[in-house]
Design a protein around this motif. Structure first.
Motif, mmCIF file in Angstrom:
data_model
loop_
_atom_site.group_PDB
_atom_site.id
_atom_site.type_symbol
_atom_site.label_atom_id
_atom_site.label_comp_id
_atom_site.label_asym_id
_atom_site.label_seq_id
_atom_site.Cartn_x
_atom_site.Cartn_y
_atom_site.Cartn_z
ATOM 1 N N HIS B 54 0.834 -1.202 0.000
ATOM 2 C CA HIS B 54 0.000 0.000 0.000
ATOM 3 C C HIS B 54 0.863 1.243 0.000
ATOM 4 O O HIS B 54 1.846 1.321 0.725
ATOM 5 C CB HIS B 54 -0.899 0.019 1.236
ATOM 6 N N LEU B 72 -11.561 1.614 -22.121
ATOM 7 C CA LEU B 72 -12.824 2.294 -22.418
ATOM 8 C C LEU B 72 -13.008 2.435 -23.925
ATOM 9 O O LEU B 72 -14.087 2.161 -24.470
ATOM 10 C CB LEU B 72 -12.845 3.671 -21.744
ATOM 11 N N ILE B 105 -37.063 -11.596 -38.141
ATOM 12 C CA ILE B 105 -37.198 -12.835 -37.382
ATOM 13 C C ILE B 105 -38.280 -12.633 -36.337
ATOM 14 O O ILE B 105 -38.306 -11.609 -35.645
ATOM 15 C CB ILE B 105 -35.862 -13.203 -36.701
ATOM 16 N N SER B 106 -39.182 -13.577 -36.239
ATOM 17 C CA SER B 106 -40.123 -13.587 -35.134
ATOM 18 C C SER B 106 -41.013 -12.359 -35.139
ATOM 19 O O SER B 106 -41.425 -11.878 -34.103
ATOM 20 C CB SER B 106 -39.314 -13.658 -33.841
ATOM 21 N N LYS B 108 -40.266 -9.400 -35.593
ATOM 22 C CA LYS B 108 -39.644 -8.158 -35.161
ATOM 23 C C LYS B 108 -39.083 -7.439 -36.381
ATOM 24 O O LYS B 108 -38.780 -8.071 -37.392
ATOM 25 C CB LYS B 108 -38.496 -8.445 -34.183
ATOM 26 N N SER B 112 -33.705 -4.068 -34.936
ATOM 27 C CA SER B 112 -34.456 -3.780 -33.729
ATOM 28 C C SER B 112 -33.526 -3.899 -32.545
ATOM 29 O O SER B 112 -32.938 -4.943 -32.266
ATOM 30 C CB SER B 112 -35.648 -4.724 -33.646
ATOM 31 N N PRO B 114 -33.513 -3.943 -29.109
ATOM 32 C CA PRO B 114 -33.487 -4.880 -27.970
ATOM 33 C C PRO B 114 -32.836 -6.215 -28.319
ATOM 34 O O PRO B 114 -32.049 -6.750 -27.537
ATOM 35 C CB PRO B 114 -34.964 -5.056 -27.623
ATOM 36 N N ALA B 115 -33.143 -6.716 -29.521
ATOM 37 C CA ALA B 115 -32.587 -8.014 -29.901
ATOM 38 C C ALA B 115 -31.076 -7.930 -30.064
ATOM 39 O O ALA B 115 -30.383 -8.939 -29.957
ATOM 40 C CB ALA B 115 -33.235 -8.498 -31.194
ATOM 41 N N ILE B 117 -29.023 -6.039 -28.235
ATOM 42 C CA ILE B 117 -28.299 -5.656 -27.021
ATOM 43 C C ILE B 117 -27.439 -6.803 -26.467
ATOM 44 O O ILE B 117 -26.287 -6.576 -26.112
ATOM 45 C CB ILE B 117 -29.283 -5.128 -25.957
ATOM 46 N N PRO B 118 -27.952 -8.034 -26.364
ATOM 47 C CA PRO B 118 -27.096 -9.080 -25.793
ATOM 48 C C PRO B 118 -25.775 -9.240 -26.538
ATOM 49 O O PRO B 118 -24.718 -9.307 -25.911
ATOM 50 C CB PRO B 118 -27.954 -10.339 -25.890
ATOM 51 N N PHE B 121 -23.589 -6.284 -25.788
ATOM 52 C CA PHE B 121 -23.025 -6.421 -24.436
ATOM 53 C C PHE B 121 -21.835 -7.382 -24.443
ATOM 54 O O PHE B 121 -20.765 -7.078 -23.922
ATOM 55 C CB PHE B 121 -24.134 -6.919 -23.495
#
Lengths: 417, 545
Positions: B54, B72, B105-106, B108, B112, B114-115, B117-118, B121
C-alpha cells in the motif's frame, strides 16, 4: 502490527465525532414526526374527494420506496457478516440503523392492508371479492385477503426480528469486554440471507406484481431486490457525505470506504439494468399477450397509455447515464460527486417504482396534472419524513460506528488496490 | 551462478552499469525509502516486492496508467462493431457479393435494438477484456526474455521476503557513488550496482530457417483454400475407401448376381399390399371425380393419386431415361410457350407460374450426369424419378387439351352429411389451413400475401387466387375438393393429366371429411357474395340491417 497502530491513532483522534447527537430525539424526531404527519394527512385529506386513487398509488410508491431502502440495509448488514467482510465495518452501523426502519414501514403497510380488506379496487383490482372470484383458482387462494394480510405480517415480523437481532447484538458489542455479543451473528447470517431472499421475492410479488393480477414474471423478485441494493448504497453515500460535513466520522470513513460504496453502487446499477433488461427482452421477444401486456402499457404504444417511452427513459436514466457517470474511479473517490450520484439514484429508484406502480390497474391513476404531482410529492414527503424521524429516533445518542468490533482495525486500515 | 553476476566474461568487454539496487527489510521501509529517494530528485525508480504494498504508487509518484482509457475505447469500439455488424448482417441488403441479408425474425423489425443488445453487451465485454489483458502485457513490455536483475542472487528473494528499489542508469542524476550513499543513508540493508553482460548474437541461420518454416506452415492452409475453389473431374480422395465404396445395392436397380433369383435388389410388396393413398374405394368421396372406368380393386391400385400420368410398371428397366435426360434442354421453349398461353377457365394462378413445377425436376437430370459421371454407379436410374415430371414439358408445345376423364362430382358425396356441424368444422379448418393465403373472406389477401406485398416481392410472388373469382365460383364441388387435395391445376398435359400450379396439396394434412367441410364453407363464402335480397327471408334481411 499495522492494525494496532491504526486503532491506537483512531482512539486518540479527537477531531471527529462518532456518536449521533443524543438530543436528536428532541430536536429532530419530534419536528420530523409532526411535519411528516401533517404532509401525509394533508395530502390524504386533500385528495380524498376526487383523487383517492392517485393518493393510494402515491402512498404505495412511498411506502415500498422506504421499505426497499430498509431491506437494502438489512441485506447490507447480513451480507457483511455472511462474507466476514472487514472493509465495511465502519459503515455497518449506519446500515443497521437504516435496516431498523423496517418496523415503521410495517406500520405504513397497515393502511394498505386495510384498503384491501375494505374491498376497495382503486389500488389492487382483485380486492373486491367479486373481482377475486374471476381469477384462476390458485390465484384466488393466494390473494385471499386473510392469507394476503397474514403473509405481509409474516414478512415484516421476520424482517424486523432479523434486523433487530443484528442491531441489538452489534450495539451490545459496543459495551462488551469480549466478542460474545458478535459471536453468533456470522452463523445466523446464512439462514437469515436465505429467509431474506425468499421473503423479498414473495413480498415484491404481493405488493407490485399483483397490481395486475393476470401478469407474471419469474424474475420480478430479483428486479425489486436490485432496486433495494441500489437504493441502500445510494443512501449510504449521501448519509456519509452529510455526516462528514458535520464533522462526524471524518477520519473513520475514508476515501477508500467511499470508493467501495461507489463500486457497489456502480455494480448494482448495472445489476439492476441487467435484470430489468433480461425481464424486458424475454417478454418482448416472445410477445405472448398475457406477458407483454405489462410492457404494452409502459412502452409499446404511446398513444393509448400516455406513459410512452417510459421504459426507454428508465433504461437511459436508471442505467446508461449513471453507469457512465459512476464508472470513473475519480468520481467514486470524490465525496460530493459520489453523494450527487447517490441522490440521483435515489430519485431514479423512486421513478422505477413509479414506473411499476402508477400504470396499474389500467392507468386509472395516471394523469400528470398539477394536482397529482402535488399528491405524489406530498405523500412521498410525508412518508419520507416519518421514515426519517424513525431513523433519527433509533440513531439518537448511538455510536455511529461499531467501536469494539473485532474487525474494526482492519476496516480502518483498509485500502483499495 | 555468482561468478556470472557482475563480471564480464571476455576480458576486453567493458561492462556498463545499468542501475543501482538497494535492498530493504520490510514494506514500511520500502515505502519510506521510495519517498526519500523521490525527494532527493531521482525519477527513474522502480520498486520490487513479494506482494502489493500500500502507498508505494504514491511514494514512487507512478504515472497514472492510461490502460483504463484504452479499455474504455476498446469497449466503445466493441459496442460500435457489434451494432454495425448486426445491422449489416441482418438489416441491410444490397445486390453485391457478401451483402447482408435483410431478414425479419419472429415478427420483429429486422433492425431492432433490444434483440441486438445481448450481442452488443458480449462484444463490449470481449473487446474490453482482451484489451485489458493484452494491454497489460504490452504496457509491462512483456514478454521479456531476459532481465539483468535475474542474474543478481540477492534479488531472487524479491519473490519471497525482500524488498528492493532500483534506480536505473537513464536517471538524469545517475551516479553510482552518490546513489549508494543515498541508499545507505535511508536505511538500505544492502546496496549493489548492476552491470550488463556481453550478449551472444543470435545464430545467423535462425531467421532464414524460421522464414522457411513459416512459409511451409502456410502450405496446408493454401491447399485447403485452393481445393475449396477449384473444380476437378477426378474422383475425390478416399481415405476410408471401404466406407465410400461399400458393397451394397441401391434401390430400384437390377443386379445380375443379386441375392435374389429375379435379379432385383429389393423385394416386391406382398400380394395384396395397398400402398398409402392407393386403393380408392369410393372415388366420388376420396377423389372428387369419377374416373373414366369404374375402379375395381386392381385399377384402384394403379390409379394415380397425383395425376402424373401412367407410371411405368416397376419391372420395366428404365431404358428411355437417357432420352429423357436429353430432352431437358427442350424445356426452355416449352416454358415460354406456356407462359404466353392465356389462362383458360380452369387456370387458377397466372399461367407463368404453372411452369414452376417443371423447372426444378427438369434441371436436375441435366446437371447430374456431369457431377456423378465418375462415381461408381453412373446408372441412368438415378435420374428416373425426374422422368415423369419432365414429360409434361413436351406437352407444353402443343395446345393444352381439356381433360377428358375428369368427371367432377357436382354434389356432395353420400357419405358426407351436410349440416351446420360440417359448416362449423369447415370454417375452422378453412381458417387454419386456407386463410393464411386466401384470407378469412377468401379474397386472396391473407397474411402471407400481405407480407409478400409489404416486402415488395412482387417479381416472384404469385398472389393467391380469390375464391370469388368467376372461374372458381363455377368449380363443381369435386374440383374444389381436388384442388384442396392436390393443389390447383395450372395446366393440362397432352394426355389429359393435370399439371399442378403453385398451391400445394393438403391431403396429407387434412382428412377427407374435413376437406369436404372446407368445400362446403367455401361454397358458403362464395354464396355470401352472390346472394340476392329476394333469396333471403324477412328475418335474415332484418338481421343484416
Amino acid at each position: 502490527m499495522a492494525h494496532t497502530t491504526s486503532i491506537d491513532t483512531w482512539i486518540n483522534d479527537s477531531t471527529e465525532r462518532r456518536r449521533a447527537n443524543p438530543d436528536l430525539k428532541r430536536i429532530a424526531f419530534g419536528p420530523l414526526l409532526i411535519l411528516g404527519a401533517l404532509a401525509l394527512g394533508g395530502t390524504a385529506f386533500w385528495s380524498s374527494s376526487d383523487s383517492s386513487s392517485v393518493f393510494w398509488h402515491a402512498y404505495l410508491i412511498a411506502v415500498v420506496y422506504c421499505t426497499s431502502i430498509s431491506l437494502g440495509g438489512l441485506f447490507f448488514v447480513v451480507v457483511q457478516h455472511l462474507t466476514g467482510a472487514r472493509w465495511g465495518v465502519v459503515l455497518r452501523r449506519l446500515g443497521e440503523i437504516i435496516s431498523m426502519g423496517i418496523g415503521v414501514c410495517g406500520l405504513f403497510f397497515i393502511a394498505i392492508l386495510a384498503l384491501i380488506f375494505s374491498g376497495n379496487a382503486e389500488l389492487y383490482p382483485w380486492a373486491p371479492p367479486a373481482e377475486l372470484a374471476k381469477l384462476a383458482e390458485p390465484k384466488q387462494i393466494w390473494l385471499d385477503p386473510t392469507f394476503f394480510v397474514g403473509r405481509q405480517v409474516f414478512y415484516f415480523v421476520v424482517w424486523f426480528l432479523i434486523a433487530r437481532y443484528y442491531y441489538t447484538r452489534s450495539v451490545a458489542q459496543d459495551r462488551a469486554s469480549d466478542n460474545e455479543p458478535m459471536a453468533p451473528l456470522r452463523w445466523w447470517s446464512g439462514p437469515a440471507m436465505l429467509v431474506f431472499a425468499l421473503t423479498i421475492n414473495f413480498a415484491s410479488m404481493d405488493w407490485l406484481m399483483t397490481l395486475n393480477p393476470t401478469w407474471f414474471s419469474t424474475i420480478f423478485g430479483v428486479y425489486y431486490f436490485a432496486g433495494c441494493a441500489v437504493s441502500i448504497f445510494a443512501l449510504l453515500s449521501v448519509v456519509v457525505w452529510r455526516l462528514q460535513s458535520r464533522d462526524i466520522l471524518t477520519h473513520t470513513i475514508t476515501e477508500e470506504h467511499r470508493h467501495d460504496l461507489g463500486k457497489l453502487l456502480f455494480g448494482f446499477v448495472f445489476f439492476w439494468g441487467y435484470i430489468a433488461f433480461s425481464q424486458f427482452l424475454l417478454i418482448w421477444y416472445a410477445a405472448i399477450p398475457e406477458e407483454v401486456q405489462w410492457y404494452a402499457v409502459r412502452h409499446i404504444d404511446p398513444t393509448n397509455t400516455g406513459l410512452g417511452w417510459a421504459t426507454g427513459l428508465l433504461f437511459l436514466f436508471h442505467l446508461i447515464i449513471p453507469f457512465l457517470g459512476i464508472m470513473s474511479r475519480f468520481v467514486r473517490r470524490q465525496k460530493t460527486l459520489l453523494a450527487g450520484w447517490g441522490i440521483y439514484m435515489l430519485v431514479m429508484h423512486w421513478f422505477d417504482l413509479y414506473y411499476i406502480i402508477a400504470p396499474e390497474p389500467e392507468l386509472t391513476s395516471w394523469d400528470i396534472g398539477f394536482k397529482s404531482i402535488v399528491i405524489y410529492a406530498g405523500t412521498m414527503a410525508g412518508v419520507g419524513l416519518l421514515y426519517a424521524a424513525s431513523l433519527m429516533y433509533i440513531a439518537s445518542g448511538n455510536w455511529l460506528v461499531p467501536v469494539r468490533d473485532p474487525r474494526l482495525a482492519d476496516s480502518l486500515a483498509f485500502e483499495n488496490h | 551462478m555468482s561468478h556470472h553476476d557482475t563480471k564480464p566474461e571476455p576480458a576486453k568487454y567493458e561492462p556498463k552499469v545499468i542501475g543501482v539496487l538497494g535492498e530493504f527489510a520490510g514494506p514500511e521501509q520500502l515505502v519510506a525509502g521510495a519517498r526519500a529517494i523521490r525527494e532527493k530528485g531521482y525519477r527513474k525508480v522502480e520498486a520490487y516486492s513479494p506482494f502489493p504494498v500500500h502507498g508505494i504508487d504514491d511514494a514512487l509518484a507512478a504515472p497514472k496508467p492510461i490502460l483504463p482509457w484504452v479499455v474504455l475505447g476498446a469497449g466503445l469500439t466493441g459496442c460500435a462493431v457489434a451494432l454495425l455488424m448486426q445491422w449489416y448482417m441482418n438489416a441491410f441488403e444490397a445486390p453485391f457479393p457478401l451483402s447482408g441479408y435483410d431478414y425479419g425474425i419472429s415478427g420483429k423489425p429486422s433492425w431492432s435494438l433490444p434483440a441486438n443488445i445481448p450481442v452488443t453487451f458480449e462484444l463490449i465485454v470481449l473487446f474490453s477484456a482482451f484489451t485489458a489483458f493484452l494491454g497489460m502485457i504490452a504496457f509491462n513490455k512483456l514478454p521479456k526474455f531476459s532481465n539483468p536483475l535475474f542474474r543478481n542472487e540477492r534479488f531472487t528473494r524479491a519473490t519471497n521476503d525482500k524488498f528492493f528499489l532500483l534506480i536505473e542508469e537513464d536517471d538524469p542524476q545517475f551516479a553510482t557513488e552518490s546513489i549508494t550513499s543515498a541508499f545507505e543513508a535511508i536505511g538500505a540493508v544492502h546496496v549493489e550496482a548492476l552491470y550488463d553482460q556481453p550478449t551472444t548474437p543470435m545464430p545467423s541461420w535462425i531467421v532464414p530457417v524460421g522464414a522457411v518454416l513459416m512459409v511451409a506452415g502456410l502450405i496446408p492452409l493454401g491447399l485447403v483454400a485452393m481445393n475449396r475453389n477449384v473444380h476437378t473431374s477426378t474422383p475425390r480422395l478416399s481415405i476410408w475407401w471401404d466406407m465410400d465404396y461399400q458393397p451394397k445395392y441401391k434401390a430400384q436397380t437390377t443386379i445380375p448376381d443379386s441375392l435374389f433369383k429375379d435379379g432385383r435388389s429389393a423385394r416386391l410388396p406382398v400380394e395384396g399390399t395397398v400402398a398409402r393413398g392407393r386403393g380408392v374405394i369410393d372415388p366420388a368421396l376420396e377423389l372428387g371425380y369419377i374416373p373414366a372406368s369404374e375402379p375395381t380393386f386392381e385399377t384402384a391400385l394403379l390409379l394415380q393419386e397425383e395425376g402424373t400420368g401412367e407410371q411405368p410398371p416397376a419391372e420395366e428397366p428404365a431404358e428411355e431415361t437417357p432420352a429423357d435426360a436429353d430432352e431437358a434442354p427442350a424445356e426452355e421453349p416449352a416454358e415460354e410457350e406456356s407462359a404466353d398461353q392465356p389462362a383458360d377457365e380452369t387456370t387458377e394462378a397466372p399461367a407463368e407460374k404453372s411452369t414452376d413445377m417443371q423447372e426444378e425436376p427438369a434441371a436436375e437430370p441435366a446437371a447430374e450426369p456431369a457431377d456423378e459421371a465418375p462415381a461408381e454407379e453412373p446408372t441412368a436410374e438415378e435420374s428416373q424419378p425426374a422422368t415423369d415430371e419432365a414429360a409434361p414439358a413436351e406437352g407444353g408445345e402443343a395446345e393444352a387439351p381439356a381433360a377428358p376423364h375428369y368427371n367432377w362430382v357436382s354434389e356432395f358425396p353420400e357419405a358426407i352429411t351436410v349440416d351446420s356441424d360440417l359448416m362449423e368444422r369447415g370454417e375452422r379448418q378453412y381458417n387454419i389451413y386456407c386463410a393464411v393465403c386466401h384470407g378469412y373472406a377468401g379474397d386472396g389477401d391473407g397474411l402471407v400475401h400481405q407480407r409478400a406485398i409489404a416486402r415488395e416481392q412482387l417479381a416472384t410472388w404469385a398472389p393467391p387466387t380469390s375464391i370469388h373469382n368467376e372461374a372458381v365460383v363455377k368449380y363443381p364441388v369435386g374440383q374444389l375438393f381436388d384442388t384442396i387435395s392436390n393443389g390447383n391445376i395450372g395446366d393440362w398435359t397432352k394426355d389429359g393429366t393435370p399439371m399442378r400450379g403453385r398451391m400445394a396439396g393438403y391431403k396429407q394434412q387434412i382428412s377427407v371429411k374435413d376437406r369436404w367441410a372446407i368445400v362446403l364453407y367455401i361454397k358458403a363464402l362464395q354464396k355470401s357474395r352472390l346472394v340476392t335480397p329476394d333469396e333471403l327471408s324477412e328475418q335474415e334481411l332484418a338481421s343484416l340491417k
